[in-house]
Motif scaffolding. Sequence first.
Motif, PDB file in Angstrom:
ATOM      1  N   ALA A  45       0.836  -1.200   0.000  1.00 16.38           N
ATOM      2  CA  ALA A  45       0.000   0.000   0.000  1.00 16.38           C
ATOM      3  C   ALA A  45       0.868   1.245   0.000  1.00 16.38           C
ATOM      4  N   ALA A  46       0.278   2.341  -0.438  1.00 15.26           N
ATOM      5  CA  ALA A  46       0.941   3.647  -0.398  1.00 15.26           C
ATOM      6  C   ALA A  46      -0.137   4.707  -0.212  1.00 15.26           C
ATOM      7  N   ARG A  47       0.236   5.773   0.484  1.00 18.92           N
ATOM      8  CA  ARG A  47      -0.717   6.876   0.631  1.00 18.92           C
ATOM      9  C   ARG A  47      -0.217   8.046  -0.195  1.00 18.92           C
ATOM     10  N   LEU A  48      -1.147   8.673  -0.880  1.00 14.71           N
ATOM     11  CA  LEU A  48      -0.820   9.823  -1.717  1.00 14.71           C
ATOM     12  C   LEU A  48      -1.394  11.074  -1.081  1.00 14.71           C
ATOM     13  N   GLU A  49      -0.551  12.100  -0.985  1.00 16.23           N
ATOM     14  CA  GLU A  49      -0.960  13.386  -0.435  1.00 16.23           C
ATOM     15  C   GLU A  49      -0.179  14.464  -1.159  1.00 16.23           C
ATOM     16  N   GLY A  50      -0.759  15.650  -1.255  1.00 19.76           N
ATOM     17  CA  GLY A  50      -0.076  16.761  -1.899  1.00 19.76           C
ATOM     18  C   GLY A  50      -0.244  16.739  -3.404  1.00 19.76           C
ATOM     19  N   LYS A  51       0.626  17.451  -4.108  1.00 25.33           N
ATOM     20  CA  LYS A  51       0.627  17.551  -5.569  1.00 25.33           C
ATOM     21  C   LYS A  51      -0.717  18.010  -6.132  1.00 25.33           C
ATOM     22  N   GLY A  52      -1.446  18.789  -5.365  1.00 30.52           N
ATOM     23  CA  GLY A  52      -2.720  19.299  -5.834  1.00 30.52           C
ATOM     24  C   GLY A  52      -3.902  18.368  -5.639  1.00 30.52           C
ATOM     25  N   LEU A  53      -3.677  17.209  -5.015  1.00 30.83           N
ATOM     26  CA  LEU A  53      -4.790  16.292  -4.755  1.00 30.83           C
ATOM     27  C   LEU A  53      -5.840  16.991  -3.895  1.00 30.83           C
ATOM     28  N   PRO A  54      -7.122  16.878  -4.246  1.00 30.33           N
ATOM     29  CA  PRO A  54      -8.151  17.519  -3.429  1.00 30.33           C
ATOM     30  C   PRO A  54      -8.400  16.776  -2.117  1.00 30.33           C
ATOM     31  N   GLU A  55      -7.948  15.527  -2.021  1.00 31.49           N
ATOM     32  CA  GLU A  55      -8.093  14.744  -0.803  1.00 31.49           C
ATOM     33  C   GLU A  55      -7.019  13.668  -0.770  1.00 31.49           C
ATOM     34  N   ARG A  56      -6.753  13.136   0.426  1.00 29.47           N
ATOM     35  CA  ARG A  56      -5.759  12.069   0.569  1.00 29.47           C
ATOM     36  C   ARG A  56      -6.299  10.792  -0.064  1.00 29.47           C
ATOM     37  N   VAL A  57      -5.396  10.013  -0.674  1.00 23.20           N
ATOM     38  CA  VAL A  57      -5.782   8.773  -1.345  1.00 23.20           C
ATOM     39  C   VAL A  57      -4.920   7.635  -0.800  1.00 23.20           C
ATOM     40  N   LEU A  58      -5.573   6.501  -0.515  1.00 18.52           N
ATOM     41  CA  LEU A  58      -4.875   5.284  -0.120  1.00 18.52           C
ATOM     42  C   LEU A  58      -4.950   4.306  -1.284  1.00 18.52           C
ATOM     43  N   LEU A  59      -3.792   3.845  -1.750  1.00 18.64           N
ATOM     44  CA  LEU A  59      -3.717   2.821  -2.792  1.00 18.64           C
ATOM     45  C   LEU A  59      -3.355   1.498  -2.139  1.00 18.64           C
ATOM     46  N   VAL A  60      -4.040   0.440  -2.532  1.00 10.51           N
ATOM     47  CA  VAL A  60      -3.794  -0.880  -1.956  1.00 10.51           C
ATOM     48  C   VAL A  60      -3.705  -1.908  -3.080  1.00 10.51           C
ATOM     49  N   HIS A  61      -2.658  -2.718  -3.046  1.00 10.64           N
ATOM     50  CA  HIS A  61      -2.595  -3.910  -3.895  1.00 10.64           C
ATOM     51  C   HIS A  61      -3.177  -5.010  -3.018  1.00 10.64           C
ATOM     52  N   GLY A  62      -4.443  -5.292  -3.238  1.00  6.81           N
ATOM     53  CA  GLY A  62      -5.189  -6.171  -2.349  1.00  6.81           C
ATOM     54  C   GLY A  62      -4.713  -7.607  -2.342  1.00  6.81           C
ATOM     55  N   ASN A  63      -5.049  -8.277  -1.268  1.00  6.02           N
ATOM     56  CA  ASN A  63      -4.764  -9.705  -1.174  1.00  6.02           C
ATOM     57  C   ASN A  63      -5.580 -10.494  -2.186  1.00  6.02           C
ATOM     58  N   ASP A  64      -6.563  -9.858  -2.804  1.00 10.49           N
ATOM     59  CA  ASP A  64      -7.331 -10.480  -3.883  1.00 10.49           C
ATOM     60  C   ASP A  64      -6.634 -10.333  -5.233  1.00 10.49           C
ATOM     61  N   GLY A  65      -5.461  -9.673  -5.243  1.00  9.60           N
ATOM     62  CA  GLY A  65      -4.689  -9.480  -6.472  1.00  9.60           C
ATOM     63  C   GLY A  65      -5.048  -8.214  -7.230  1.00  9.60           C
TER      64      GLY A  65
END
Length: 132
Positions: A45-65
């Motif tokens: 997983a990684a969290r994205l913040e800044g760079k003009g994003l209107p809100e924080r985003v969480l990216l997940v490579h799920g256990n479901d693939g």
Amino acid sequence: MEILKRIFGICRTPMPQNQDAWQYADGVVTVDLNRMPELAAPGGAARLEGKGLPERVLLVHGNDGAYHAFRNRCTHMGRRIDPLPDTDRLRCCSVSRSTFDYAGEPLEGPAGNSITAFPVTTAEGQLTVSLR
């Protein structure tokens, strides 16, 4: 130390080591998966913040693939969210520890509302997340 992190809402999910691996423009986040090792394996997983994003985003490579993206804000106390290791769940990093499934639906804890799950597509080593 873990309890203090939860009291202050400090999540475990890191920001990407290579901030150039992702971009945001016109309501769309694009990620070069070859440059973001945090998402290389299921459970990553990684969290994205800044760079003009209107809100924080969480990216997940799920256990479901599959890859998943969420508004990184719990609907109970507004804290960030982390994936739970070796599961298909997400959990708020606060003391309340509300949990959610990959669809964003609350499963346990005091959060009564879903978290926002964003549409994700992948093609040719690139992940695209629509925030629209």
